[in-house]
Motif scaffolding. Structure first.
Motif, PDB file in Angstrom:
ATOM      1  N   SER A 265      44.672  47.290  32.090  1.00  0.00           N
ATOM      2  CA  SER A 265      45.233  46.163  31.610  1.00  0.00           C
ATOM      3  C   SER A 265      44.348  44.974  31.764  1.00  0.00           C
ATOM      4  O   SER A 265      43.996  44.388  31.034  1.00  0.00           O
ATOM      5  CB  SER A 265      46.565  45.638  32.230  1.00  0.00           C
ATOM      6  OG  SER A 265      47.870  46.677  31.528  1.00  0.00           O
ATOM      7  N   LEU A 308      48.261  51.658  33.571  1.00  0.00           N
ATOM      8  CA  LEU A 308      47.829  50.329  32.902  1.00  0.00           C
ATOM      9  C   LEU A 308      47.167  49.677  34.082  1.00  0.00           C
ATOM     10  O   LEU A 308      46.492  48.998  33.878  1.00  0.00           O
ATOM     11  CB  LEU A 308      48.857  49.603  32.412  1.00  0.00           C
ATOM     12  CG  LEU A 308      49.376  50.079  31.058  1.00  0.00           C
ATOM     13  CD1 LEU A 308      50.729  49.429  30.555  1.00  0.00           C
ATOM     14  CD2 LEU A 308      48.232  49.899  29.912  1.00  0.00           C
ATOM     15  N   LEU A 349      50.811  46.038  23.983  1.00  0.00           N
ATOM     16  CA  LEU A 349      51.057  47.614  23.905  1.00  0.00           C
ATOM     17  C   LEU A 349      52.276  47.905  23.173  1.00  0.00           C
ATOM     18  O   LEU A 349      53.233  47.381  22.946  1.00  0.00           O
ATOM     19  CB  LEU A 349      51.484  47.749  25.646  1.00  0.00           C
ATOM     20  CG  LEU A 349      51.956  49.037  25.819  1.00  0.00           C
ATOM     21  CD1 LEU A 349      50.881  50.152  25.876  1.00  0.00           C
ATOM     22  CD2 LEU A 349      52.665  49.287  27.257  1.00  0.00           C
ATOM     23  N   LEU A 359      50.670  42.912  27.006  1.00  0.00           N
ATOM     24  CA  LEU A 359      50.051  43.646  27.845  1.00  0.00           C
ATOM     25  C   LEU A 359      49.847  42.632  29.229  1.00  0.00           C
ATOM     26  O   LEU A 359      49.113  41.559  28.885  1.00  0.00           O
ATOM     27  CB  LEU A 359      48.669  44.134  27.547  1.00  0.00           C
ATOM     28  CG  LEU A 359      48.425  45.272  27.355  1.00  0.00           C
ATOM     29  CD1 LEU A 359      47.148  45.711  27.137  1.00  0.00           C
ATOM     30  CD2 LEU A 359      49.079  46.432  28.609  1.00  0.00           C
TER      31      LEU A 359
END
Lengths: 377, 377
Positions: A265, A308, A349, A359
């Motif tokens: 991320s 992530l 996302l 995100l």
């Protein structure tokens, strides 16, 4: 052997005596004011990483050899992430009085193993003391032809977003190690408490028994069978120079690239911010190893969140023109996880159920309040 | 302001926002996986130094700005010592929770001042936390034409040995600072003892008086008048790029060179060892400032020992062919202190009275047992 007895110069000589220069660009290594390098036909890439005991590594479950290996690899990874070739490593170490010559030899052995894997020379550095703890600062120097360098700012709308390997495993490895560490200290504490009690009661037989058990704790070897991959990802990560080589062979030149150290991320945000674009990635496309998924379940963690935001994956995140879709498809160990959009659309996302989420870049912030307490947040 | 609130990326942005690239060799600085540099026509020089709180600096008498300045200068000094030109600085900092954004800004201000003086770019680095203490690791990158580089191994028999500036002043500066620090802590301790006593006796007037005096101690400003030069040499050393420029102008190319960081004796041994030669230097020729001599006297120290082993002078030590004697003679601020001999003759000091002593390399060994206790040994 005691480092103080050997002294700095003899220690450095001892540590570097077996180093053989492998690159023609390394003109002069250890032993002068500077290392000297020769890069007439390419650009010079330089990256530096600092690793502090208690923040970036924990010597209760990392040995010196693994530490050296990882410290080298995370720096090589940064050079690969620019589409470059790493050539030299400069190693600075500060250590307190706990450490002996043998510890430094193990550290250098780990560094050398990583460097040998990628033909990199250890070309210099600094060796000194610290008041408490071990501090490591590694600088890696590499090269790339000007036209080959891939920055973070070259992603364009419709580009495909790709990642190598799988995500979240190193983070789950850390969770396993932290859990075993707390189990170990819990057992030691419990034995110490009982021993004190037995002493107070004057129960000599029990004192002997408990002392014996306490001594036995030094042989504590947690059972990680079936989880070896997660530990390896945490303790002995690999820089993905193989992916760089295969992209080149396949005639693919990424438009933007970086390595994933703080979590997918966070890194996606860096690329989007610097490339002035947005992105859409798909939860179902995130590459996650079976052991990662099982262990996340066991820890009652959301595996997607681990993938992530876990960090320390040292995989490559890159974007390619949409026309390269089939070429990328043919590559082993590379997954297309989404695509680049216009900046106004943000970083999104797409969940398995079709839901869309923004995100959030909640990668590891080593400067945040809680970082030294729990390592990650 | 609290660093944790700002976070790593915003802190780096804050610290580097005013950086303007000065060198055409700096293609890409802060903000990607690597800094990118361009050196098609010269060799690349790389040096790295690690500075640990409590070992290399003491924040009770070094402020962050001076620390940054010195940390940069000692690295630039290494590049000058190869007869090169420093171009880029890579800065890695690890700090504990005592430090605030303003501290980091002061550190960067000091780094920038040193870099600006010599046209060097801050091109990247790493900013992270430590469990305790401040750790600084600086890497400096520079360049030199291949034929211009001066190593430590080029000294020849009959070469003249030269040093720039004067020696021992930084060491005497450290002695002054250490003395004032112990005076200060002595006074604080004494006041605290009396205060405790007064409290025990219930003497309120005396408690008020002593509390007032104790508070006043934060304004403690030792009187260093007349000793400013020594403090400046300790806290704010200058890399001798001016000497490098003047040697070039004068058409002098040293045969061997290094900077004096661990003390003249120790550095002379390095040059002799690597050049396979010996040396004779003359006590009467050692350049010593008046303040250094007076202060050594006051501390009951042998000033020659201070000049030989004090360290942290960051002056240049170099050898030139004997034919350059007159050219060197004409240079300001350079002193010829002796000459190079055959290896078998060893490293000798000729005292004022004509006595000959073997030079012992007892420079500062940062790994020795006592180093963290007294800073120097």
């Amino acid at each position: 052997m005691d480092i103080a007895k050997l002294g700095e110069f003899r220690l450095i000589r001892e540590l570097t005596k077996d180093i053989k220069i492998k690159n023609s660009s390394t003109l002069c290594g250890v032993g002068d004011d500077c290392a000297v390098m020769h890069y007439p036909d390419s650009e010079v890439l330089v990256t530096s990483d600092m690793l502090m005991e208690g923040v970036h590594f924990d010597l209760t479950y990392t040995d010196m050899e693994h530490l050296g290996y990882k410290a080298a690899m995370v720096n090589l990874s940064d050079v690969f992430a620019m589409n470059g070739t790493p050539r030299q490593l400069i190693v600075s170490v500060a250590m307190d009085k706990r450490f002996e010559v043998e510890d430094m030899q193990s550290l250098y052995h780990g560094l050398s193993m990583a460097c040998d894997k990628w033909g990199v020379d250890i070309a210099g550095g600094d060796t000194t003391t610290s008041r408490t703890g071990l501090a490591l600062s590694i600088t890696c120097i590499g090269e790339a032809a000007r036209g080959d360098i891939v920055y973070r700012n070259g992603a364009n709308e419709t580009d495909l977003i790709c990642v190598s390997g799988d995500l979240g495993a190193a983070y789950m490895g850390l969770q396993l190690l932290e859990r075993e560490k707390s189990v170990y200290y819990g057992q030691v504490e419990e034995l110490e408490r009982k021993l004190k009690e037995a002493r107070a009661q004057g129960d000599q037989a029990r004192v002997r028994q408990l002392s014996h058990e306490l001594n036995g704790m030094s042989d504590f070897r947690p059972d990680f069978s079936g989880r070896e991959y997660l530990l390896q990802r945490q303790l002995q990560p690999e820089a993905r120079g193989d992916i760089i080589a295969r992209l080149r062979e396949a005639g693919i030149r990424p438009t933007a690239m970086m390595d994933i150290s703080d979590g997918l991320s966070s890194e996606l945000h860096h690329i989007c911010q610097q490339s002035h674009c947005g992105c859409r990635i798909y939860e179902k496309n995130l590459p996650i190893d079976y052991q990662t998924a099982v262990t996340a379940e066991e820890f009652n963690m959301n595996v997607t969140t681990c993938a992530l935001n876990g960090g320390e994956d040292y995989e490559l995140l890159f974007t390619v023109p949409i026309g390269d879709h089939e070429k990328v498809e043919a590559l082993d160990d590379v997954r297309q996880i989404g695509y680049i959009t216009r900046e106004e659309l943000g970083c999104m996302l797409i969940a398995r159920d079709g839901g869309e989420f923004e995100l959030r870049a909640q990668g590891w912030n080593p400067l945040a309040e809680e970082s030294s307490a729990d390592g990650k947040q």
